[in-house]
Write a protein that holds these residues in place. Sequence first.
Motif, mmCIF file in Angstrom:
data_model
loop_
_atom_site.group_PDB
_atom_site.id
_atom_site.type_symbol
_atom_site.label_atom_id
_atom_site.label_comp_id
_atom_site.label_asym_id
_atom_site.label_seq_id
_atom_site.Cartn_x
_atom_site.Cartn_y
_atom_site.Cartn_z
ATOM 1 N N ALA A 169 27.427 -15.184 -18.847
ATOM 2 C CA ALA A 169 26.404 -15.966 -18.636
ATOM 3 C C ALA A 169 25.487 -16.242 -19.764
ATOM 4 O O ALA A 169 24.940 -17.067 -20.004
ATOM 5 N N LEU A 170 25.299 -14.844 -20.293
ATOM 6 C CA LEU A 170 24.529 -14.915 -21.701
ATOM 7 C C LEU A 170 25.161 -15.738 -22.746
ATOM 8 O O LEU A 170 24.456 -16.664 -23.466
ATOM 9 N N TRP A 171 26.601 -15.835 -22.946
ATOM 10 C CA TRP A 171 27.186 -16.769 -23.686
ATOM 11 C C TRP A 171 26.937 -17.988 -23.612
ATOM 12 O O TRP A 171 26.550 -19.246 -24.522
ATOM 13 N N MET A 172 27.112 -18.491 -22.247
ATOM 14 C CA MET A 172 26.630 -20.053 -21.727
ATOM 15 C C MET A 172 25.212 -20.301 -21.960
ATOM 16 O O MET A 172 25.334 -21.573 -22.465
ATOM 17 N N ILE A 173 24.370 -19.494 -21.634
ATOM 18 C CA ILE A 173 22.981 -19.958 -21.825
ATOM 19 C C ILE A 173 22.769 -20.122 -23.426
ATOM 20 O O ILE A 173 22.059 -21.027 -23.646
ATOM 21 N N GLU A 174 23.270 -19.330 -24.219
ATOM 22 C CA GLU A 174 23.108 -19.556 -25.677
ATOM 23 C C GLU A 174 23.829 -20.611 -26.353
ATOM 24 O O GLU A 174 23.328 -21.311 -26.969
ATOM 25 N N ASP A 175 24.930 -21.091 -25.625
ATOM 26 C CA ASP A 175 25.693 -22.250 -25.923
ATOM 27 C C ASP A 175 24.881 -23.650 -25.429
ATOM 28 O O ASP A 175 25.070 -24.632 -26.133
ATOM 29 N N LEU A 176 23.896 -23.304 -24.454
ATOM 30 C CA LEU A 176 23.369 -24.548 -24.062
ATOM 31 C C LEU A 176 22.059 -24.706 -24.999
ATOM 32 O O LEU A 176 21.317 -25.413 -24.592
ATOM 33 N N GLY A 177 21.634 -23.590 -25.657
ATOM 34 C CA GLY A 177 20.620 -23.673 -26.870
ATOM 35 C C GLY A 177 19.364 -22.739 -26.414
ATOM 36 O O GLY A 177 18.169 -23.199 -26.857
ATOM 37 N N HIS A 178 19.346 -22.334 -25.359
ATOM 38 C CA HIS A 178 18.378 -21.117 -24.998
ATOM 39 C C HIS A 178 18.752 -19.831 -25.298
ATOM 40 O O HIS A 178 19.696 -19.453 -25.648
ATOM 41 N N ASP A 179 17.496 -19.149 -25.559
ATOM 42 C CA ASP A 179 17.600 -17.649 -25.713
ATOM 43 C C ASP A 179 17.865 -16.766 -24.170
ATOM 44 O O ASP A 179 17.290 -17.302 -23.156
ATOM 45 N N ALA A 180 18.705 -15.910 -24.443
ATOM 46 C CA ALA A 180 18.878 -15.299 -23.074
ATOM 47 C C ALA A 180 18.344 -13.719 -23.160
ATOM 48 O O ALA A 180 18.909 -13.113 -24.775
ATOM 49 N N LEU A 181 17.964 -13.215 -22.299
ATOM 50 C CA LEU A 181 17.722 -11.536 -22.237
ATOM 51 C C LEU A 181 18.649 -11.372 -20.974
ATOM 52 O O LEU A 181 18.983 -11.795 -20.220
ATOM 53 N N PHE A 182 18.761 -10.054 -20.887
ATOM 54 C CA PHE A 182 19.589 -9.566 -19.882
ATOM 55 C C PHE A 182 19.107 -8.265 -19.341
ATOM 56 O O PHE A 182 18.746 -7.470 -20.130
ATOM 57 N N ALA A 183 19.545 -7.780 -18.166
ATOM 58 C CA ALA A 183 19.421 -6.817 -17.489
ATOM 59 C C ALA A 183 20.465 -6.683 -16.348
ATOM 60 O O ALA A 183 21.062 -7.699 -15.855
ATOM 61 N N GLU A 184 20.686 -5.382 -16.009
ATOM 62 C CA GLU A 184 21.972 -5.169 -14.977
ATOM 63 C C GLU A 184 21.411 -4.676 -13.689
ATOM 64 O O GLU A 184 22.133 -4.643 -12.662
ATOM 65 N N ASP A 185 19.979 -4.516 -13.664
ATOM 66 C CA ASP A 185 19.296 -3.988 -12.600
ATOM 67 C C ASP A 185 17.893 -4.312 -12.299
ATOM 68 O O ASP A 185 17.336 -4.892 -13.307
ATOM 69 N N LEU A 186 17.313 -3.935 -11.392
ATOM 70 C CA LEU A 186 15.894 -4.101 -11.251
ATOM 71 C C LEU A 186 14.864 -3.353 -12.367
ATOM 72 O O LEU A 186 14.086 -3.986 -12.774
#
Length: 120
Positions: free
Chosen positions: A17-34
């Motif tokens: 998902a991170l790679w796809m979002i970056e491929d779409l030209g957006h910045d991505a942050l991530f978390a695995e939980d709350l």
Amino acid sequence: MSVILVVEDDAFIRQAALWMIEDLGHDALFAEDLAGALSHLNATAPIDALFVDIRLAKLAFGGYDVANQAVGIRPGLRILYTSGSPITAAMIDMFVDDGQFLQKPYSLEQLGVSVGRLLQ
């Protein structure tokens, strides 16, 4: 360019998902939980949207818990829910505000359309 926080407990899916979002030209942050999501949401960095898995382990209401707390911290935050389970009316009833849904597995094109609609 928008900043999208991805909350997904499966490391493989989260990375894709991170790679796809970056491929779409957006910045991505991530978390695995709350806890990880709250850390980002309580920081001062801008976040335009939350992309959250409905079925997160260790949470009674999974991604719904994350989304509800997220809009409490950042009112007006746009929410894109995802799940490998088919969408039901009961699931939609739990969406925050105008939350949208993207069925897993999704393609780059499907994610692009969903994110584009979300950010309009």
